[in-house]
Design an enzyme around this catalytic site. Sequence first.
Site, PDB file in Angstrom:
ATOM      1  N   HIS A  49      24.031 -77.306 -81.974  1.00  0.00           N
ATOM      2  CA  HIS A  49      23.007 -76.369 -81.484  1.00  0.00           C
ATOM      3  C   HIS A  49      23.232 -75.989 -80.020  1.00  0.00           C
ATOM      4  O   HIS A  49      22.424 -75.274 -79.444  1.00  0.00           O
ATOM      5  CB  HIS A  49      21.576 -76.909 -81.643  1.00  0.00           C
ATOM      6  N   ASP A  53      24.898 -84.879 -92.947  1.00  0.00           N
ATOM      7  CA  ASP A  53      24.414 -83.881 -91.975  1.00  0.00           C
ATOM      8  C   ASP A  53      23.591 -84.591 -90.916  1.00  0.00           C
ATOM      9  O   ASP A  53      22.673 -84.026 -90.342  1.00  0.00           O
ATOM     10  CB  ASP A  53      23.589 -82.813 -92.695  1.00  0.00           C
ATOM     11  N   HIS A 107      25.570 -77.388 -95.853  1.00  0.00           N
ATOM     12  CA  HIS A 107      25.255 -75.987 -95.541  1.00  0.00           C
ATOM     13  C   HIS A 107      26.393 -75.364 -94.746  1.00  0.00           C
ATOM     14  O   HIS A 107      26.979 -76.004 -93.857  1.00  0.00           O
ATOM     15  CB  HIS A 107      23.912 -75.844 -94.829  1.00  0.00           C
ATOM     16  N   ASP A 115      28.079 -79.524 -87.378  1.00  0.00           N
ATOM     17  CA  ASP A 115      26.846 -79.116 -88.065  1.00  0.00           C
ATOM     18  C   ASP A 115      27.007 -77.783 -88.753  1.00  0.00           C
ATOM     19  O   ASP A 115      26.776 -76.764 -88.173  1.00  0.00           O
ATOM     20  CB  ASP A 115      25.710 -79.076 -87.038  1.00  0.00           C
ATOM     21  N   ASP A 170      25.992 -72.354 -93.156  1.00  0.00           N
ATOM     22  CA  ASP A 170      25.505 -71.499 -92.069  1.00  0.00           C
ATOM     23  C   ASP A 170      25.454 -72.313 -90.782  1.00  0.00           C
ATOM     24  O   ASP A 170      25.460 -73.544 -90.811  1.00  0.00           O
ATOM     25  CB  ASP A 170      24.127 -70.897 -92.391  1.00  0.00           C
ATOM     26  N   GLU A 211      20.219 -73.256 -94.004  1.00  0.00           N
ATOM     27  CA  GLU A 211      19.643 -74.502 -93.488  1.00  0.00           C
ATOM     28  C   GLU A 211      19.100 -74.311 -92.075  1.00  0.00           C
ATOM     29  O   GLU A 211      18.045 -74.843 -91.732  1.00  0.00           O
ATOM     30  CB  GLU A 211      20.691 -75.622 -93.504  1.00  0.00           C
ATOM     31  N   GLU A 212      19.819 -73.537 -91.266  1.00  0.00           N
ATOM     32  CA  GLU A 212      19.426 -73.398 -89.859  1.00  0.00           C
ATOM     33  C   GLU A 212      18.203 -72.499 -89.689  1.00  0.00           C
ATOM     34  O   GLU A 212      17.676 -72.359 -88.582  1.00  0.00           O
ATOM     35  CB  GLU A 212      20.601 -72.858 -89.025  1.00  0.00           C
TER      36      GLU A 212
END
Lengths: 443, 443
Positions: free
Chosen positions: A416, A168, A74, A107, A76, A141-142
């Site tokens: 994150h 991931d 991903h 990520d 994003d 994805e997020e």
Amino acid sequence: MTSELEQLFEFLRFPSISTDSRHAGDVRACAEWLVGKSTALGLSAELYETPGHPVVIAKNKHQPGRRTVLIYGHYDVQPVDPLDLWTSRPFEPEIRDGKIWARGATDNKGQMFSHLLGAGKTIAEKGDLPVNLTFLFEGEEEIGSPNLAPFLKEHREMLACDVIAVSDTGMVAPGVPTMGYGLRGISCCEVIVHGPNKDLHSGLFGGAVANPATAVAQLVASLHDAEGKVLVEGFYDDVRPLEAWEREMWAKVPGVSDADFLEVTGSPATFGEAGYSAAEQTWARPTAEVNGIAGGYQGEGSKTVIPASAMAKFSFRLVPDQDPADIMKKVQAHFDKHRPAGVRIEVVPGHDGRPYHVDPQAEFGKAAQRALKTAFGKEPMLIREGGSIPIIQDLKDILGADTLLLGLALADAQIHSPNENFPVENFESGIRLNQALLEELSK
Amino acid sequence: MTSELEQLFEFLRFPSISTDSRHAGDVRACAEWLVGKSTALGLSAELYETPGHPVVIAKNKHQPGRRTVLIYGHYDVQPVDPLDLWTSRPFEPEIRDGKIWARGATDNKGQMFSHLLGAGKTIAEKGDLPVNLTFLFEGEEEIGSPNLAPFLKEHREMLACDVIAVSDTGMVAPGVPTMGYGLRGISCCEVIVHGPNKDLHSGLFGGAVANPATAVAQLVASLHDAEGKVLVEGFYDDVRPLEAWEREMWAKVPGVSDADFLEVTGSPATFGEAGYSAAEQTWARPTAEVNGIAGGYQGEGSKTVIPASAMAKFSFRLVPDQDPADIMKKVQAHFDKHRPAGVRIEVVPGHDGRPYHVDPQAEFGKAAQRALKTAFGKEPMLIREGGSIPIIQDLKDILGADTLLLGLALADAQIHSPNENFPVENFESGIRLNQALLEELSK
């Protein structure tokens, strides 16, 4: 700086934050850049519209009689606040101490891009890949991949494959190859507590009306006992007990002792459900977490109000064989049962995803273990993961293929969080891993 | 619009928000405007510096053999957020439906300014006032008057007086004159819960570390039982029981029934300590309120983090004979006892003030009741107040004088909330009240 790193930096500079509608244009620009990059590397690439952010598909020329491999990633990323805790700016990548620092470095841009560059390298070296390869890059994805399952269904034939690979997830330690065979699922909701129809003076009205901030706190507090065990009725009913070999192997995995968790997180003390190590708590036990709570005055100084409303955002991490819809039903029943007096409760369900579990000793699992050994020169460790990639279950359900979790993320990657980073070494190993993996899977 | 209203509008246009350091210049400009206005009305006025916002003193020429009356008011106001809930802009006063709409319209600019204009009117009509009058206007009431007690001590002689009058409390209903003889005290603190040294991914780490947002919610939830009774040990030890005549009188006071509270607040249900009416709960019983709570992600969509820290702002409303310092000690002991595992707790004490109580049938109380009857044409009601004016106790302690609470605020004045308002009628009654009060107090 190598050409590979320069290309990754270009990719990292897009602020492709999928949850924030103000960044929708950046997400699209990033997808368009990926199409161009994939084409330049010798693949045939296309951008597909969805009701949300676009999907990018890149393939070599598929030929009959070869294995077909799908690699998912991903492009994003998570939001970046609190911005003032970043040492360097999140979308201006830098290398310091052998690591790449940027939002998305681990990520998932760094990991997915090493696969793309690995495939490009094999094509440059050999003219083609040993397998039929399909890259599937999504931009949601997020935010729980709301449009990917419909996309998979609509393009089932184009995406048909024998096996799927995803990087991931985590590595247990620097240089130690790691294969994941399980992921936690997730079930999210937001609870809004409504009280008076406006903020009230806490002197004039305090004592005679219920305070929504107090009520939301009572709901949050009702979820756990003092040790962190979840008190939602029936929450643990479908939890599969840990197997003896898992507890034995995990006890030997480097970097996941309770002391390691304390060091990596900076938490003041160990905490969690009694009778489980930190690895077991995060890989094989479910949780109830409040990811955000808010109500009333949060600024400088004091403001003596009873807020009109308050909210909490929850996520429940699930393990086999818990079902997200069943858990959300039990959570709603719990909130109904524990509803504080004098307020109105609104529960807004969020995204969810089932937990995932595969047999690590099946054919493709063994091929992946060989590729990991080739790329890193060591026997891989077999672990589960605490994070959630709901799409993995969708890939299984819709495309009928198992997913190999070949993570390159380190525990201190700060995904994150502020100061996300990715070792240059892992980026380079990822390129090698892709080359070895496609070779092993072609056998 | 009358000249009086035009002058009030000028006063209301200053965004004199004392808690927000960005508005310090506006607070000062407002004080300077008050000096000019008092001078223009025939008083001798001066601005006094303090370590915070300035104090304004305005006096007529004091003569021996006359009573000396001090009238206190504050020209600072509460913050205005959430701004989008205001019908008209908070610092652009408007008249709609016979009311003045602006931040500070009731609390306290409208009320204090009616006294200033009343004195000005008497001077214009009669050349002087019947008493020695001192106006004391401060700019820090909304942040707990941190610099007023030192100011009173330093200027004790200049401020010497026989009695004090304050209009910063409520009227029980439109047109019903009201004398307050009690106020709740207050004790504030902020609790910050520290967990990991950064926001963590709730998938990777959830289950193995304590979540500060959960912990702060557990602390908040520990404060009350399901009916709203405060569970801090010893919290009610020094609470003076309600007297029979108070419960009888308050049962007849218009506008403060449980149904009235529901209508005014818009709360979905009645709530509060069992065995007490809403008036009794707010006027004569103590509370523990959370005025703000925050932790983790509060934006659009979801962000699955375990926040590094979370906070709650508390205020405890106190009644005779509770002592703020004693209560804060008991609250700290409560937080110590209920400290959740795995986190670090920081308690930051805030401002406080003792509860206030006077005998409404003493000499000055009777004079005030006569003045209220003259200004409104009705017998006044005797009540207590749920709000806190900590300075009233300081005035008693330092200047040795009792305070008459002659409130002009209505229950739906929305003080501390969006759409604060003040009836034009109350503003005009306030001017008459000042004239009658100084006359009665001169006897």
